[in-house]
Design a protein around this motif. Structure first.
Motif: not given
Length: 423
Positions: A79-82, A119-121, A123-127, A338-340
């Motif tokens: 998800l971060t990469i996308l 993005v954190e919203l 990612r929240w369920p994954l966390g 982020s990509l870096a």
């Protein structure tokens, strides 16, 4: 081709050359300062063998934990990469941030907040999924309120640091054509300053620290530090047990902010094992690993600023922004950062694994007790449910330390080299 276009191409070429020089300097310095051999070349090579030191039940538990946590971890990574890819390759970020109003610097800060929150919203369920798995395996002791509080504080710290960087970048780009020069210097300075202040400003947000209680252990640890010739400001105990059962210790800061921090969970281990963990941390302090890492990071940040200047004209066409100084360009800048971070992760892990191995060798040289070292590694691996046989992808992406079997094998090599009974 207009004169302005030619001038712009010339400036990009200058920044590209500077980025190439800075990148080459980073590679050379990293190659020369990384301890590729923690033990002398003549040391006997003992092969890592998880089955030699861990029971079938422990190996199965490690594999089960890895299987249970891999899915949310990989989904979060993907998800971060996308999200970063969409910010860099599409006008999504510019469209979202184009609705913001206010002075340019306010819109830049709001842009950082909005995109980070989005993005954190996601990612929240994954966390939460990952946290449930930690609880299933007895590694987490937190309630949901504390877990959410820690996560929000972590997001807040990241927003503050990122907002400072992006506002400074946009401000410089609004004033100077060769903004990358000041940005490179500023990024390097910010990296160094953050390393100084993080231990005393940000770490207390997540843990309470207290000096280790007077007694034999503290006396022995301070005496070991003095014998090792490593000045230590203090040995602190962190209240890690309020969130985890995992064992750990670390060294942070340098100079006046350098301190060794021991999890309170680790104090349940036998004192010789605690001493070995601290001896490892003294190895970091004595070799200047925090300072060396900070200086390398500063050089990498300077490289990033120059590279950003050189490549952004190609990115801005895709994201449909005029210049990097515009508040709507925040999304593209964050996406590139982020990509870096993702792309540099494997190299950082490679260096870190060798630095950690050198600290292990230092702890063995200091204590001359490989048997306790092996016992300690077994305790750490079983309590923390470490991955004892990670696949290659996980090892490259996530492993900042050697595996427990690798560390144990090195201790046996050290024992054979030094004529000490092999544990």
């Amino acid at each position: 081709m207009t004169e302005d276009t030619l001038a712009g191409a010339g400036l990009r070429r200058q920044a590209g050359i500077a980025a190439a020089v800075l990148g080459a300097a980073f590679v050379v310095i990293a190659a020369l300062t990384t301890p590729w051999r923690p033990l002398p070349a003549q040391a006997p090579q003992v092969a890592p063998d998880p089955a030699r030191d861990f029971t079938a039940e422990q190996l199965a538990r490690s594999q089960a934990f890895d299987a249970a946590t891999s899915v949310p971890s990989y989904l979060s990574f993907g998800l971060t990469i996308l999200f970063a890819g969409l910010l860099v390759a599409t006008p999504m970020g510019a469209k979202l941030l184009g609705r913001l109003r206010g002075p340019w610097w306010v819109r830049v800060i709001l842009g950082v907040v909005v995109l980070t929150a989005l993005v954190e919203l996601l990612r929240w369920p994954l966390g939460m999924w990952f946290e449930v798995r930690l609880r299933d395996f007895g590694l987490s002791t937190q309630g949901w309120a504390d877990w959410s509080g820690d996560r929000l504080k972590s997001i807040g710290v990241r927003i503050v640091l990122l907002a400072i960087m992006v506002v400074a970048l946009a401000g410089l780009a609004r004033r100077f054509r060769r903004w990358w020069i000041a940005a490179a210097g500023g990024a390097a300075v910010l990296t160094i300053v953050a390393s100084f202040v993080y231990p005393v400003v940000f770490e207390p947000l997540f843990n309470d620290f207290r000096p280790m209680a007077a007694g034999k252990l503290r006396t022995d640890l301070l005496a070991m530090a003095e014998r090792d010739g490593v000045p230590v400001e203090d040995v602190l105990v962190a209240d890690a047990s309020r969130r985890t059962t995992a064992l750990n210790a670390y060294v942070s800061g340098f100079g006046a902010t350098r301190r060794i921090v021991v999890y309170d969970t680790l104090l349940k281990a036998p004192e010789p094992e605690v001493e070995l963990v601290v001896a490892h941390e003294l190895g970091h302090a004595g070799n200047g690993d925090v300072l060396n890492g900070t200086l390398l990071a500063a050089l990498g940040a300077a490289f990033g600023a120059a590279a950003l200047f050189a490549i952004f004209p190609w990115v801005r066409r895709r994201v449909r922004v005029g210049t990097i100084a515009e508040p709507v360009a925040v999304g593209a800048v964050m996406g590139l950062m982020s990509l870096a971070t993702v792309l540099s992760g494997p190299a950082q892990n490679l260096i870190s694994r060798h630095v950690e191995a050198r600290a292990d060798a230092h702890s063995l040289d200091l204590t001359r007790d490989p048997a306790t070292f092996v016992a300690m590694q077994k305790r750490l691996a079983t309590t923390n449910i470490s991955d004892l046989s990670p696949d290659l992808v996980e090892y490259i992406l996530y492993a900042s330390h050697p595996t427990a079997p690798q560390r144990i094998a090195m201790a046996r090599s050290w024992a054979l080299l030094n004529g000490v009974p092999e544990p």
